[in-house]
Design a protein around this motif. Sequence first.
Motif, PDB file in Angstrom:
ATOM      1  N   ASP A  93       0.880  -1.287  -0.212  1.00 17.39           N
ATOM      2  CA  ASP A  93       0.612   0.101   0.307  1.00 17.39           C
ATOM      3  C   ASP A  93       0.577   1.396  -0.207  1.00 17.39           C
ATOM      4  N   PRO A  94       0.838   1.945  -1.272  1.00 24.76           N
ATOM      5  CA  PRO A  94       1.345   3.396  -0.892  1.00 24.76           C
ATOM      6  C   PRO A  94       1.731   4.592   0.173  1.00 24.76           C
ATOM      7  N   ALA A  95       0.117   4.428   1.515  1.00 23.77           N
ATOM      8  CA  ALA A  95       0.373   5.142   2.330  1.00 23.77           C
ATOM      9  C   ALA A  95       1.719   4.342   3.229  1.00 23.77           C
ATOM     10  N   SER A  96       1.839   2.841   3.814  1.00 24.33           N
ATOM     11  CA  SER A  96       2.704   2.024   4.075  1.00 24.33           C
ATOM     12  C   SER A  96       3.553   2.519   3.862  1.00 24.33           C
ATOM     13  N   ARG A  97       4.071   2.608   2.615  1.00 22.90           N
ATOM     14  CA  ARG A  97       5.669   2.238   1.879  1.00 22.90           C
ATOM     15  C   ARG A  97       5.928   3.680   2.056  1.00 22.90           C
ATOM     16  N   ARG A  98       4.493   5.496   2.555  1.00 26.36           N
ATOM     17  CA  ARG A  98       5.554   6.614   2.648  1.00 26.36           C
ATOM     18  C   ARG A  98       5.482   6.512   4.123  1.00 26.36           C
ATOM     19  N   VAL A  99       4.932   6.003   4.980  1.00 19.12           N
ATOM     20  CA  VAL A  99       5.466   5.568   6.423  1.00 19.12           C
ATOM     21  C   VAL A  99       6.907   5.165   6.844  1.00 19.12           C
ATOM     22  N   VAL A 100       7.514   4.474   6.248  1.00 19.31           N
ATOM     23  CA  VAL A 100       8.605   3.152   6.106  1.00 19.31           C
ATOM     24  C   VAL A 100       9.828   4.392   5.474  1.00 19.31           C
ATOM     25  N   TRP A 101       9.113   5.011   4.612  1.00 16.31           N
ATOM     26  CA  TRP A 101      10.698   5.871   4.173  1.00 16.31           C
ATOM     27  C   TRP A 101      11.105   6.618   4.765  1.00 16.31           C
ATOM     28  N   THR A 102       9.561   7.361   5.161  1.00 14.86           N
ATOM     29  CA  THR A 102      10.030   8.347   6.164  1.00 14.86           C
ATOM     30  C   THR A 102      10.510   7.850   7.270  1.00 14.86           C
ATOM     31  N   GLY A 103       9.922   7.181   7.599  1.00 10.26           N
ATOM     32  CA  GLY A 103      11.349   6.731   9.140  1.00 10.26           C
ATOM     33  C   GLY A 103      12.579   6.521   8.769  1.00 10.26           C
ATOM     34  N   VAL A 104      12.785   5.508   8.221  1.00 10.28           N
ATOM     35  CA  VAL A 104      14.430   5.873   7.639  1.00 10.28           C
ATOM     36  C   VAL A 104      15.250   6.647   6.620  1.00 10.28           C
ATOM     37  N   LEU A 105      14.513   7.507   6.362  1.00 16.56           N
ATOM     38  CA  LEU A 105      15.274   8.724   5.330  1.00 16.56           C
ATOM     39  C   LEU A 105      15.674   9.987   6.938  1.00 16.56           C
ATOM     40  N   SER A 106      14.374   9.814   7.303  1.00 19.04           N
ATOM     41  CA  SER A 106      14.360  11.014   8.513  1.00 19.04           C
ATOM     42  C   SER A 106      15.787  10.187   9.790  1.00 19.04           C
ATOM     43  N   ALA A 107      15.940   8.962   9.908  1.00 13.15           N
ATOM     44  CA  ALA A 107      16.708   8.071  10.543  1.00 13.15           C
ATOM     45  C   ALA A 107      18.071   8.344  10.178  1.00 13.15           C
ATOM     46  N   ILE A 108      18.014   8.144   8.574  1.00 13.93           N
ATOM     47  CA  ILE A 108      19.749   8.510   8.051  1.00 13.93           C
ATOM     48  C   ILE A 108      20.146   9.990   8.473  1.00 13.93           C
ATOM     49  N   ALA A 109      19.193  10.900   8.118  1.00  8.77           N
ATOM     50  CA  ALA A 109      19.532  12.248   7.956  1.00  8.77           C
ATOM     51  C   ALA A 109      19.694  12.758   9.568  1.00  8.77           C
ATOM     52  N   ALA A 110      19.070  12.264  10.292  1.00  7.89           N
ATOM     53  CA  ALA A 110      19.154  12.394  12.012  1.00  7.89           C
ATOM     54  C   ALA A 110      21.043  11.704  12.137  1.00  7.89           C
ATOM     55  N   GLY A 121      22.843  11.103  10.143  1.00  7.59           N
ATOM     56  CA  GLY A 121      24.225  11.862   8.916  1.00  7.59           C
ATOM     57  C   GLY A 121      24.645  12.811  10.108  1.00  7.59           C
ATOM     58  N   LEU A 122      23.712  13.633  10.409  1.00  7.47           N
ATOM     59  CA  LEU A 122      23.903  14.731  11.636  1.00  7.47           C
ATOM     60  C   LEU A 122      24.781  14.622  12.309  1.00  7.47           C
ATOM     61  N   LEU A 123      24.694  13.912  13.037  1.00  5.77           N
ATOM     62  CA  LEU A 123      25.570  13.746  14.310  1.00  5.77           C
ATOM     63  C   LEU A 123      26.631  12.737  14.340  1.00  5.77           C
ATOM     64  N   ALA A 124      27.059  12.250  13.284  1.00  6.17           N
ATOM     65  CA  ALA A 124      28.356  11.883  12.874  1.00  6.17           C
ATOM     66  C   ALA A 124      29.051  13.106  11.980  1.00  6.17           C
ATOM     67  N   GLY A 125      28.130  13.711  11.072  1.00  6.11           N
ATOM     68  CA  GLY A 125      29.693  15.210  10.681  1.00  6.11           C
ATOM     69  C   GLY A 125      29.663  15.802  11.872  1.00  6.11           C
ATOM     70  N   THR A 126      28.866  15.421  12.526  1.00  5.64           N
ATOM     71  CA  THR A 126      28.985  16.866  13.965  1.00  5.64           C
ATOM     72  C   THR A 126      30.093  16.455  14.457  1.00  5.64           C
ATOM     73  N   VAL A 127      30.250  15.324  14.885  1.00  9.15           N
ATOM     74  CA  VAL A 127      30.800  14.297  16.235  1.00  9.15           C
ATOM     75  C   VAL A 127      32.090  14.587  15.413  1.00  9.15           C
ATOM     76  N   TRP A 128      32.162  14.005  14.040  1.00  7.01           N
ATOM     77  CA  TRP A 128      33.592  13.431  13.404  1.00  7.01           C
ATOM     78  C   TRP A 128      34.272  14.995  12.937  1.00  7.01           C
ATOM     79  N   TRP A 129      33.855  16.367  12.578  1.00  6.18           N
ATOM     80  CA  TRP A 129      34.158  17.554  13.032  1.00  6.18           C
ATOM     81  C   TRP A 129      34.756  18.247  13.922  1.00  6.18           C
ATOM     82  N   ALA A 130      34.380  17.685  15.458  1.00  9.86           N
ATOM     83  CA  ALA A 130      34.595  18.255  15.942  1.00  9.86           C
ATOM     84  C   ALA A 130      36.012  17.359  16.842  1.00  9.86           C
ATOM     85  N   LEU A 131      35.169  15.998  16.383  1.00 10.04           N
ATOM     86  CA  LEU A 131      36.851  15.277  16.902  1.00 10.04           C
ATOM     87  C   LEU A 131      38.615  15.583  15.960  1.00 10.04           C
ATOM     88  N   PHE A 132      37.908  15.961  14.637  1.00 14.23           N
ATOM     89  CA  PHE A 132      39.083  16.393  13.873  1.00 14.23           C
ATOM     90  C   PHE A 132      39.140  18.019  14.066  1.00 14.23           C
TER      91      PHE A 132
END
Length: 223
Positions: A14-31, A33-44
């Motif tokens: 169902d399109p609604a189900s796929r939309r929720v899955v991708w929203t969760g996955v992409l939001s987690a990747i973004a979160a 990614g931001l955390l990793a980038g911030t930590v790596w920048w601070a460390l180096f």
Amino acid sequence: MIRALLLAIAQLSDPASRRVVWTGVLSAIAAFGLLAGTVWWALFHTVLTDYAWVDWTLDLLGGLAVLVLAWVLFPATVGMVSSFFLDEVVQAVERRHYPHLPPARQTGIAEELGTAIRFFAVVLLVNLFALPLYLLVPGLNLLVFYTVNGYLLGREYFEMVAIRRLERKEAGYLRRARPLKPFLAGVVIAFLSTIPFVNLLVPVIASAFMVHVFQTMARPSSP
């Protein structure tokens, strides 16, 4: 129960189900990614000691720790983000399989937020208290894990679905009167949550699964 699970898995088309899955996955990747980038920048960009090789080692270990943390917490983050959109999945299941149902009861934001906060707090506390058993008692730890999380996940998903059709007290009465089905459904959900990659789909599958479980429980009491 098996039929309900198969119907829930099929709901992923169902399109609604796929939309929720991708929203969760992409939001987690973004979160993360931001955390990793911030930590790596601070460390180096931070000199921790006067020795270059020590700083380099600490930077490397810190970066690896962020990657491990992201891997461990990624499914939980996906589930947390997806939880805000699961009502769309429930509505899609009802439209597809239960078109005869009247409009659902409207739940306020405060009620939904309170349910989510209470659930995560209970899950966290119970699993913290059970942690010694997880670590120290091989064999029994699996039994404890699936029993505790099966009960908690079954209760949470059941109440999320049930309060759309019943008052909260009525939903609680129904669950306590027929506790086996929500508990077994929760054990299935807990098991799926331990399978890599499948656990990213668990919020959607669990929501759809519990709609069917709830309908089989509520039907005999309908006039």
